[in-house]
Enzyme design. Structure first.
Site, PDB file in Angstrom:
ATOM      1  N   LYS A   1      14.761  47.568  85.314  1.00 18.49           N
ATOM      2  CA  LYS A   1      16.188  47.944  85.301  1.00 18.49           C
ATOM      3  C   LYS A   1      16.520  48.764  86.555  1.00 18.49           C
ATOM      4  CE  LYS A   1      16.666  49.650  80.881  1.00 18.49           C
ATOM      5  NZ  LYS A   1      17.383  50.023  79.633  1.00 18.49           N
TER       6      LYS A   1
ATOM      7  N   GLU B   1      28.734  63.461  75.733  1.00 12.81           N
ATOM      8  CA  GLU B   1      29.167  62.125  75.302  1.00 12.81           C
ATOM      9  C   GLU B   1      30.158  62.259  74.153  1.00 12.81           C
ATOM     10  OE1 GLU B   1      26.135  58.900  74.373  1.00 12.81           O
ATOM     11  OE2 GLU B   1      26.930  59.221  72.364  1.00 12.81           O
TER      12      GLU B   1
HETATM   13  P1  FAD Z   1      17.537  47.093  76.905  1.00 11.70           P
HETATM   14  O1  FAD Z   1      17.108  47.944  78.030  1.00 11.70           O
HETATM   15  O2  FAD Z   1      18.090  45.744  77.218  1.00 11.70           O
HETATM   16  O3  FAD Z   1      16.334  46.811  75.912  1.00 11.70           O
HETATM   17  C1  FAD Z   1      15.788  47.742  75.017  1.00 11.70           C
HETATM   18  C2  FAD Z   1      14.284  47.565  74.974  1.00 11.70           C
HETATM   19  O4  FAD Z   1      13.959  46.258  74.557  1.00 11.70           O
HETATM   20  C3  FAD Z   1      13.679  47.761  76.333  1.00 11.70           C
HETATM   21  O5  FAD Z   1      13.390  49.132  76.517  1.00 11.70           O
HETATM   22  C4  FAD Z   1      12.498  46.846  76.282  1.00 11.70           C
HETATM   23  O6  FAD Z   1      11.389  47.539  75.801  1.00 11.70           O
HETATM   24  C5  FAD Z   1      12.877  45.752  75.317  1.00 11.70           C
HETATM   25  N1  FAD Z   1      13.287  44.528  76.055  1.00 11.70           N
HETATM   26  C6  FAD Z   1      14.515  43.987  76.050  1.00 11.70           C
HETATM   27  N2  FAD Z   1      14.544  42.875  76.798  1.00 11.70           N
HETATM   28  C7  FAD Z   1      13.309  42.701  77.289  1.00 11.70           C
HETATM   29  C8  FAD Z   1      12.705  41.733  78.146  1.00 11.70           C
HETATM   30  N3  FAD Z   1      13.384  40.699  78.629  1.00 11.70           N
HETATM   31  N4  FAD Z   1      11.422  41.909  78.457  1.00 11.70           N
HETATM   32  C9  FAD Z   1      10.739  42.939  77.977  1.00 11.70           C
HETATM   33  N5  FAD Z   1      11.247  43.887  77.166  1.00 11.70           N
HETATM   34  C10 FAD Z   1      12.509  43.769  76.822  1.00 11.70           C
HETATM   35  N6  FAD Z   1      24.751  51.514  71.853  1.00 11.70           N
HETATM   36  C11 FAD Z   1      26.023  51.069  71.724  1.00 11.70           C
HETATM   37  O7  FAD Z   1      26.273  50.073  71.021  1.00 11.70           O
HETATM   38  N7  FAD Z   1      27.062  51.710  72.366  1.00 11.70           N
HETATM   39  C12 FAD Z   1      26.871  52.781  73.167  1.00 11.70           C
HETATM   40  O8  FAD Z   1      27.819  53.319  73.719  1.00 11.70           O
HETATM   41  C13 FAD Z   1      25.525  53.267  73.336  1.00 11.70           C
HETATM   42  N8  FAD Z   1      25.253  54.320  74.148  1.00 11.70           N
HETATM   43  C14 FAD Z   1      23.943  54.705  74.367  1.00 11.70           C
HETATM   44  C15 FAD Z   1      23.660  55.728  75.297  1.00 11.70           C
HETATM   45  C16 FAD Z   1      22.339  56.140  75.534  1.00 11.70           C
HETATM   46  C17 FAD Z   1      22.060  57.227  76.547  1.00 11.70           C
HETATM   47  C18 FAD Z   1      21.281  55.515  74.812  1.00 11.70           C
HETATM   48  C19 FAD Z   1      19.852  55.968  75.031  1.00 11.70           C
HETATM   49  C20 FAD Z   1      21.546  54.496  73.903  1.00 11.70           C
HETATM   50  C21 FAD Z   1      22.866  54.070  73.671  1.00 11.70           C
HETATM   51  N9  FAD Z   1      23.178  53.026  72.789  1.00 11.70           N
HETATM   52  C22 FAD Z   1      24.470  52.595  72.640  1.00 11.70           C
HETATM   53  C23 FAD Z   1      22.114  52.383  72.015  1.00 11.70           C
HETATM   54  C24 FAD Z   1      21.523  51.169  72.747  1.00 11.70           C
HETATM   55  O9  FAD Z   1      22.509  50.176  72.883  1.00 11.70           O
HETATM   56  C25 FAD Z   1      20.360  50.661  71.898  1.00 11.70           C
HETATM   57  O10 FAD Z   1      19.291  51.565  71.968  1.00 11.70           O
HETATM   58  C26 FAD Z   1      19.932  49.239  72.186  1.00 11.70           C
HETATM   59  O11 FAD Z   1      19.093  48.834  71.118  1.00 11.70           O
HETATM   60  C27 FAD Z   1      19.141  49.097  73.487  1.00 11.70           C
HETATM   61  O12 FAD Z   1      19.930  49.248  74.585  1.00 11.70           O
HETATM   62  P2  FAD Z   1      19.276  49.259  76.058  1.00 11.70           P
HETATM   63  O13 FAD Z   1      20.360  49.181  77.039  1.00 11.70           O
HETATM   64  O14 FAD Z   1      18.288  50.344  76.170  1.00 11.70           O
HETATM   65  O15 FAD Z   1      18.533  47.846  75.974  1.00 11.70           O
END
Ligand code: FAD
Length: 317
Positions: free
Chosen positions: A199, A18
């Site tokens: 998801k 990355e």
């Molecule tokens: P989501 O999957 O939407 O939610 C995170 C958690 O919140 C879920 O696991 C769940 O437990 C809970 N949750 C959310 N909504 C619900 C619901 N409706 N019901 C129940 N539970 C819910 N951030 C950036 O800004 N830019 C990047 O480029 C970036 N790259 C990343 C790459 C990787 C591989 C990883 C692991 C993280 C990255 N992040 C990045 C950080 C990420 O955006 C954060 O961790 C963010 O807080 C959560 O993103 P997510 O897509 O996992 O969220």
């Protein structure tokens, strides 16, 4: 090529990493330097992070302040296109909900599709630094699940404007994030896992983990996922510790525990170089085990620097 097809066709553990777009005003050469340093290990794909806008306060002549929105690391889409054209390696742009209306997202996906980018990592995105919790745009997606639905809809030829005559379906391979040590916002591990399953059911075809420093956490997590019926590839994300202060920052920011054996060694190290070396050696041991147990890909969080990842990849690939 779609990531899942690469994984299916691979006869060995693949290498990927990355990178972060450079800070606004800096040249793209830092990206090329990082990729040049790692190219010999034949990356299967390169992820490019996305950074939402931030707000800064700018002092006015009258002594007041203006709140100004700025995107400090723009350029994700262009960098992906440039990587694919210059290196012929698949680039995986991260797409986020934060700061995007659904229409902004649709337009970004149209750009990516036209540029021949076949994979995306669909994420909610980090909070604004000034926020205690994530706030979506008024007409935006609230979490990664909704974003995945939107991309999947476009793959099925369903765009936001229902009046569009016979729109061309996209064909993105969709990835999502997962958290072997639980996401901070999840009330417990089980509900995090249930959300992850949703998801995958919505269309995520591969998962990339948050960084972890203890392989047991990864293997236990994969076992839990399989029990829940999550059968897609789970790509381990690895980050070498390069600075002493990361012992305190990484657990706080990423909820990733640092084993005592590692923290203790780093605390005892006398120089910055020694800290880096301990981080490298720890990762080599981690990666050797992951590889010997047949993980599909080892994905490195380089933070934009090739040197430490190169030292690890040399010992592994
Ligand atoms: P989501 O999957 O939407 O939610 C995170 C958690 O919140 C879920 O696991 C769940 O437990 C809970 N949750 C959310 N909504 C619900 C619901 N409706 N019901 C129940 N539970 C819910 N951030 C950036 O800004 N830019 C990047 O480029 C970036 N790259 C990343 C790459 C990787 C591989 C990883 C692991 C993280 C990255 N992040 C990045 C950080 C990420 O955006 C954060 O961790 C963010 O807080 C959560 O993103 P997510 O897509 O996992 O969220």
């Amino acid at each position: 090529m779609r990531i899942v097809d690469k994984i299916e066709n691979a006869k060995k553990t693949l290498f990927s990493f990355e990178i972060l777009p450079p800070l606004k005003g800096k040249s793209i050469d830092s990206i090329y330097k990082c990729i040049d340093g790692l190219y010999e290990f034949e990356p299967a794909f390169i992820d490019v992070t996305y950074h939402r806008e931030e707000y800064i306060l700018k002092k006015r002549a009258d002594g007041g302040f203006d709140r100004i929105s700025t995107r400090k690391r723009p350029g994700t889409v262009a960098i992906c296109a440039s990587i694919q054209s210059k290196y012929k390696v698949d680039a995986v742009p991260h797409i986020i909900c934060g700061g995007f209306s659904k229409e902004d997202t649709e337009n970004a996906l149209i750009d990516l599709d036209f540029l021949g980018i076949e994979n995306v990592l669909a994420l909610r995105g980090d909070n604004l630094k000034s926020e205690s919790h994530f706030t979506p745009e008024p007409l935006g997606n609230s979490n990664a699940l909704e974003l995945i639905h939107q991309v999947k809809n476009m793959n099925n030829g369903i765009y936001l404007d229902e009046e569009l005559g016979n729109p061309t379906p996209t064909s993105f391979c969709i990835g999502a994030a997962c958290y072997p040590e639980k996401h901070q916002d999840a009330p417990n591990f089980k509900s995090d896992l249930n959300f992850l399953k949703r998801k995958v059911e919505a269309g995520a075809e591969f998962l990339t983990t948050q960084m972890f420093f203890d392989n047991i956490k990864y293997f236990d997590f994969v076992a839990h996922c399989r029990e829940e019926g999550i059968s897609v590839p789970i790509i381990p994300g690895i980050k070498p510790i390069t600075k002493r202060n990361q012992l305190y920052l990484l657990p706080k920011i990423f909820n990733s525990d640092i084993p005592f054996e590692l923290s203790n060694e780093i605390e005892k190290a006398k120089t910055d170089e020694a800290v880096k070396q301990i981080g490298i050696e720890w990762c080599i041991v981690q990666c050797k085990e992951l590889k010997s147990l047949g993980v599909p890909v080892i994905h490195f969080y380089t933070m934009g620097f090739a040197e430490t990842t190169k030292a690890i990849a040399k010992a592994i690939y």
